[in-house]
Design an enzyme around this catalytic site. Sequence first.
Site, PDB file in Angstrom:
ATOM      1  N   GLU B  41       0.788  -1.160   0.103  1.00 32.34           N
ATOM      2  CA  GLU B  41       0.069  -0.091   0.095  1.00 32.34           C
ATOM      3  C   GLU B  41       0.811   1.452  -0.062  1.00 32.34           C
ATOM      4  O   GLU B  41       2.084   1.272   0.566  1.00 32.34           O
ATOM      5  CB  GLU B  41      -0.885  -0.022   1.352  1.00 32.34           C
ATOM      6  CG  GLU B  41      -1.649   1.112   1.452  1.00 32.34           C
ATOM      7  CD  GLU B  41      -2.400   1.085   2.899  1.00 32.34           C
ATOM      8  OE1 GLU B  41      -2.039   0.445   3.862  1.00 32.34           O
ATOM      9  OE2 GLU B  41      -3.441   1.727   3.087  1.00 32.34           O
ATOM     10  N   LYS B 121      -9.480   1.898  -2.016  1.00 28.20           N
ATOM     11  CA  LYS B 121      -9.769   1.350  -0.448  1.00 28.20           C
ATOM     12  C   LYS B 121     -11.185   1.689  -0.232  1.00 28.20           C
ATOM     13  O   LYS B 121     -11.733   2.764  -0.099  1.00 28.20           O
ATOM     14  CB  LYS B 121      -8.622   1.936   0.496  1.00 28.20           C
ATOM     15  CG  LYS B 121      -8.560   1.351   1.817  1.00 28.20           C
ATOM     16  CD  LYS B 121      -7.306   1.837   2.425  1.00 28.20           C
ATOM     17  CE  LYS B 121      -7.020   1.234   3.684  1.00 28.20           C
ATOM     18  NZ  LYS B 121      -5.831   1.804   4.451  1.00 28.20           N
ATOM     19  N   TYR B 127      -8.883   5.512  13.803  1.00 27.36           N
ATOM     20  CA  TYR B 127      -8.597   5.547  15.111  1.00 27.36           C
ATOM     21  C   TYR B 127      -7.178   5.509  15.348  1.00 27.36           C
ATOM     22  O   TYR B 127      -6.443   5.427  14.446  1.00 27.36           O
ATOM     23  CB  TYR B 127      -9.400   4.224  15.575  1.00 27.36           C
ATOM     24  CG  TYR B 127      -9.039   2.981  14.840  1.00 27.36           C
ATOM     25  CD1 TYR B 127      -9.946   2.711  13.714  1.00 27.36           C
ATOM     26  CD2 TYR B 127      -7.785   2.369  15.081  1.00 27.36           C
ATOM     27  CE1 TYR B 127      -9.581   1.476  12.965  1.00 27.36           C
ATOM     28  CE2 TYR B 127      -7.652   1.319  14.037  1.00 27.36           C
ATOM     29  CZ  TYR B 127      -8.199   1.015  13.177  1.00 27.36           C
ATOM     30  OH  TYR B 127      -8.029  -0.089  12.470  1.00 27.36           O
ATOM     31  N   CYS B 171      -5.190  -3.112   2.841  1.00 27.49           N
ATOM     32  CA  CYS B 171      -4.940  -3.097   4.351  1.00 27.49           C
ATOM     33  C   CYS B 171      -6.230  -3.186   5.190  1.00 27.49           C
ATOM     34  O   CYS B 171      -6.672  -4.311   5.244  1.00 27.49           O
ATOM     35  CB  CYS B 171      -4.203  -1.812   4.901  1.00 27.49           C
ATOM     36  SG  CYS B 171      -3.167  -1.901   6.417  1.00 27.49           S
ATOM     37  N   SER B 201       1.486  -1.190   7.279  1.00 27.63           N
ATOM     38  CA  SER B 201       0.936  -1.357   8.690  1.00 27.63           C
ATOM     39  C   SER B 201       1.956  -1.363   9.469  1.00 27.63           C
ATOM     40  O   SER B 201       3.042  -2.173   9.540  1.00 27.63           O
ATOM     41  CB  SER B 201       0.320  -2.658   8.600  1.00 27.63           C
ATOM     42  OG  SER B 201      -0.448  -2.723  10.299  1.00 27.63           O
ATOM     43  N   GLY B 318      22.512  11.727  28.776  1.00 29.04           N
ATOM     44  CA  GLY B 318      22.793  12.108  30.181  1.00 29.04           C
ATOM     45  C   GLY B 318      22.612  10.766  30.847  1.00 29.04           C
ATOM     46  O   GLY B 318      21.539  10.108  31.194  1.00 29.04           O
ATOM     47  N   SER B 320      22.843   8.813  34.166  1.00 33.40           N
ATOM     48  CA  SER B 320      22.627   8.905  35.760  1.00 33.40           C
ATOM     49  C   SER B 320      23.136   7.933  36.414  1.00 33.40           C
ATOM     50  O   SER B 320      23.340   7.903  37.624  1.00 33.40           O
ATOM     51  CB  SER B 320      21.149   9.501  36.010  1.00 33.40           C
ATOM     52  OG  SER B 320      20.334   8.317  35.766  1.00 33.40           O
ATOM     53  N   GLY B 321      23.235   6.770  35.796  1.00 35.10           N
ATOM     54  CA  GLY B 321      23.397   5.509  36.321  1.00 35.10           C
ATOM     55  C   GLY B 321      21.900   4.868  36.725  1.00 35.10           C
ATOM     56  O   GLY B 321      22.144   3.864  37.482  1.00 35.10           O
ATOM     57  N   GLY B 322      20.881   5.353  36.415  1.00 34.08           N
ATOM     58  CA  GLY B 322      19.532   4.785  36.622  1.00 34.08           C
ATOM     59  C   GLY B 322      19.234   3.917  35.367  1.00 34.08           C
ATOM     60  O   GLY B 322      20.047   3.621  34.461  1.00 34.08           O
ATOM     61  N   ASN B 410      14.357  21.279  40.237  1.00 37.70           N
ATOM     62  CA  ASN B 410      14.021  21.325  38.830  1.00 37.70           C
ATOM     63  C   ASN B 410      15.086  22.468  38.271  1.00 37.70           C
ATOM     64  O   ASN B 410      15.197  21.982  36.898  1.00 37.70           O
ATOM     65  CB  ASN B 410      12.484  22.129  38.723  1.00 37.70           C
ATOM     66  CG  ASN B 410      11.474  21.035  39.106  1.00 37.70           C
ATOM     67  OD1 ASN B 410      11.487  20.139  38.964  1.00 37.70           O
ATOM     68  ND2 ASN B 410      10.524  21.797  39.797  1.00 37.70           N
TER      69      ASN B 410
END
Lengths: 629, 629
Positions: B41, B121, B127, B171, B201, B318, B320-322, B410
Amino acid sequence: MKIRYSQITITPGNPAKNFETCIAAARRAKAAGVNLLLLPEMSIPGYMIGDKWEENDFIDDCEYFSNELAKEADENFSLIFGTVAFLESITGKPRNGFDGRKAKVNTACIATKDGVQYPFKTLLPNYREFEEPRHFFNNLTASITPGEENEDRPMFNLYEICGTKFGVTICEDGWDDDYNVKPFRILKEVGAEMIVNISYSPFTAGKNQSRIRHFANHAKTLGKPVIYVNGLGLQNNGKTIFCFDGSSAAWNGQGELIAHSGMFTEEDVDFQYVDGSLTGIDAPQLVQTSEIDDIHNTLIYGIRNYMAQSGLRRVVIGASGGVDSTLAAALYTEAIGKENVLLVNMPSRFNSQTTIGIAEKLAHNLGCWYTSVPIQESAQLTHRQIDGLRPKNAVGEEIEINLSSFNMENVQARDRGSRVLAAIASAWGAVFTNNGNKTETTVGYATLYGDVAGFLAAIGDLWKHTVYDLCRHINFKAGKELVPVEVLTLKPSAELSDNQAVDKGLGDPLVYPYHDRLFEAWQQWWNHASLADILQHYLDGDLANYLNHGVETELTEDLIRSHYPDAKSFIADLERWYKLFKGMGIAKRIQAPPILAVTRRAYGFDYRESAIQPYFTRRYLEMKAKVLI
Amino acid sequence: MKIRYSQITITPGNPAKNFETCIAAARRAKAAGVNLLLLPEMSIPGYMIGDKWEENDFIDDCEYFSNELAKEADENFSLIFGTVAFLESITGKPRNGFDGRKAKVNTACIATKDGVQYPFKTLLPNYREFEEPRHFFNNLTASITPGEENEDRPMFNLYEICGTKFGVTICEDGWDDDYNVKPFRILKEVGAEMIVNISYSPFTAGKNQSRIRHFANHAKTLGKPVIYVNGLGLQNNGKTIFCFDGSSAAWNGQGELIAHSGMFTEEDVDFQYVDGSLTGIDAPQLVQTSEIDDIHNTLIYGIRNYMAQSGLRRVVIGASGGVDSTLAAALYTEAIGKENVLLVNMPSRFNSQTTIGIAEKLAHNLGCWYTSVPIQESAQLTHRQIDGLRPKNAVGEEIEINLSSFNMENVQARDRGSRVLAAIASAWGAVFTNNGNKTETTVGYATLYGDVAGFLAAIGDLWKHTVYDLCRHINFKAGKELVPVEVLTLKPSAELSDNQAVDKGLGDPLVYPYHDRLFEAWQQWWNHASLADILQHYLDGDLANYLNHGVETELTEDLIRSHYPDAKSFIADLERWYKLFKGMGIAKRIQAPPILAVTRRAYGFDYRESAIQPYFTRRYLEMKAKVLI
């Protein structure tokens, strides 16, 4: 028969609150001896609520409050209001929409002593910010199922109230030029004695005039009265914020305008309907306004209500002494009060005494708070920390990071937005504003997390020329100098480097009288002007005329030729901005704050964009190849 | 008859480039003696291009290239591919869409020796991220005009190629469960001998399995072969980026899967069609994969291609070690190479040696660049400049600005994103990444212009539990420790204040095993769980079972009760996060970077939101009032 429309304020996504508004209108009407009350489309749920339509509990509440409101009907009182309902609740038959969820309709609710009826919307708009077929059951599509025609096409029905046969239409139903189904024509054929159109339609510059002509024509063709009721309120689709301005009106059977409500004013307007003739009872009449005044009023309404709706009271504005932040300061001060506005000037070594002086004078003229926070030291710290940095990898190899002067321009812009303004705003319980105009938004002439940041882009749908017009209009309306007049003659400049020294006449690379119109042709015209169209008109020598689009502006053919004397220079400039419009401009808009919409096409939800590479069509490339030989 | 499908890569908005891809496929096919070539398509225009469909010059180019491609057909060679066309170009009759612009169709082009036909089509999805009725002419709606049924419903037609009667669907035409028109049923009734479905798709976790079942069922019901061809590529709608994964396949008349292409691989797959029977020629077969591996592959494809498409080569992360930034680092390193990835650790006095050590180890494991830029000095400078600031007004009154410790959290986050990372990225010719996961994105647990910033949210559609799963999967697949194992047991924490000391077990306020599932139920379930649903299940004592949604997870009823022993504590937590989900979360998402979509509902264009106040339904409020007495 006494008929009233109430131009009420609708809150998006709050049926409980809207019910209170509607029930109050109903009780006022009953007390005034009204026989039929008209309220806007979607009076109960509100309109722009994103995908919240998918939440069944929410729809249940809307149905509950609609039913409660309908109970106000009695022997002498009927009402027509807009709401949402499950199709099943109306027809008694389970039915899903094409997304597999329970089908919903954008519907009128007609409540009389005899019960309740639901003529639902026939034409569902699906362009600009509208996307009704995403959520609402489509009358036309439905008709493909044989044998269900009558049930699915309530537009064919008339509804008798006090002995009069009403046709009931909803918003787009009255704008059928581009549809193959014509509700007004159908209703004339089946014998409507009056047509009401309940709407919920946002302000767009110039729309009101066209609406008046359009419905006058409907009434004349029909030979019967037409009443149009529109709501007030502020609604948004995330990226784009719309102001619903009211401007409800009515026409008699000769197509004459017999009532016209103001913008953004809550009003009850009454009519007497006798022997087929509709006349206003002390009805308000149309007041001619200028487009710039309409835009001014819309922005004030938008700022005030967006802040109220978001629970915000104060703003911090980076006041550079340029025209955009100056306009923003004047608008916010008017909208929320000088005590809630703090202007912050943030000079670096590139800022002139001229612009600093304008910022100070601005704060003085407006009476708002003012302070100065220099960014020189912070910019130097960043330079010291990052320039010459040598990251390593696991085997000990190194790279070196060097900050160019262009990098440092952006460092300054981000320092102002994300460091200074953000910190002051959070400390003061405020938010900080985005002061970008539509011209720079188009090509991304601003720094992400710098001047692109802010909670709201209040002037993000104004071209640069409108920014100037509005500044002048504000001074004119106030009868005094709110906007320092110096700013109106100052050369626009970012003042981020020695190359942008405003006192030396250096500044923005944009030729606003030309680029404003060029960008408008690309983005805002209904049929977008293509690169090939533009180049052709340049070659034909009538580009100024083409871009002016029937309006007199500063743009002349001479001005274009003075900047771009030959096709080569013209094409280089054209492609430079086109690539930004379709490239970096989009990348920045994706992360930009919401824009207050006033034009026929605002960035954001109203003008959907993908971040893809700019494409040059064969027609354009062939034309270019020919002239560049 | 030899049939081939080519699983090709499609570039959005670039018909010239797509034409080159298609013509190459056609020439390969002819050289291989193929009689019928199937392409996806929208092979010529691409698919997600925002409102670029409104640009007539662009459509003209698509038509030109489609016509050129169709010319490849000859005595022995036919082809079917997807494209866009003006309806007028097909029917010869001028016709506008409901937006007043020239009507366009999403169509197949069937090119044979006898000429070209355009079955367009029938079912237009509207949606999630789809909005085809916004741009394409609606077959069903059109049928309301009497006498035009046949012309407007090409789905009823069969197309004879090499003596076989083909049904051609596009489709969504193959996914008719929720529509009242059933293309496959109609095509069976009129006698189709084979049905092809040309699709475009995107990948969604779990979709491939359901697609295989769905089309097998179609083939079985039909009793004839079905071929499904899907394209590859990366396309976006601004806020949301989708990976088109291919996974093309074919079924014989018994509904057996006879070929299945891989994800993200360009493939030509051939079939022999003799006496009504379709068999593969060395056709690839389905390889069972795990969902986490599919997600992994999709993210790698997405990152790699989004960067390539945007002309980007390097990223700054960045670190952070997280766990989130760790996963991001592993993914980017795999996608674009360790030499293009720079990890920057940015400690303040609140960061632990534990997380700093993980960041260093991560860089070591991955082999990418690493550096450290402390933010303590800059944060102090901001504090010194702004805390105690005393803005004045024109009459000499003053206010005082004071930075709280929360404000300073912050300040630190913004310092990292908008000052350090942005400056390093621009200096290195790179961009910096956003490392937010879906759980924190849901409730806005991140700082705007701080960790909300970045060019792409590569893991923004992964719930926290998927972040962990993917880290483990990456180590498992690599057969070594790429992701430092310490991060998998570390308590998640922002480390922005003493209250978030990771070594003391302090950290995020989110109980991930519970809140992951709660947020998923709100946002990702097809029928969104409401507050009332959630509270009811809590009261019934089966909330864990409800939220687990048929999947075994860490969430148990005991876990819920241990955190929320009574209705009061449960409701307080529920409303806290709901208000953030529907409040500050939306405000931050409006300005957040694009998200790489992998689930059934990604934030952005796939899940449309308005910035409005959270609403509590009557059902919920009544339930709450009852239990809180």
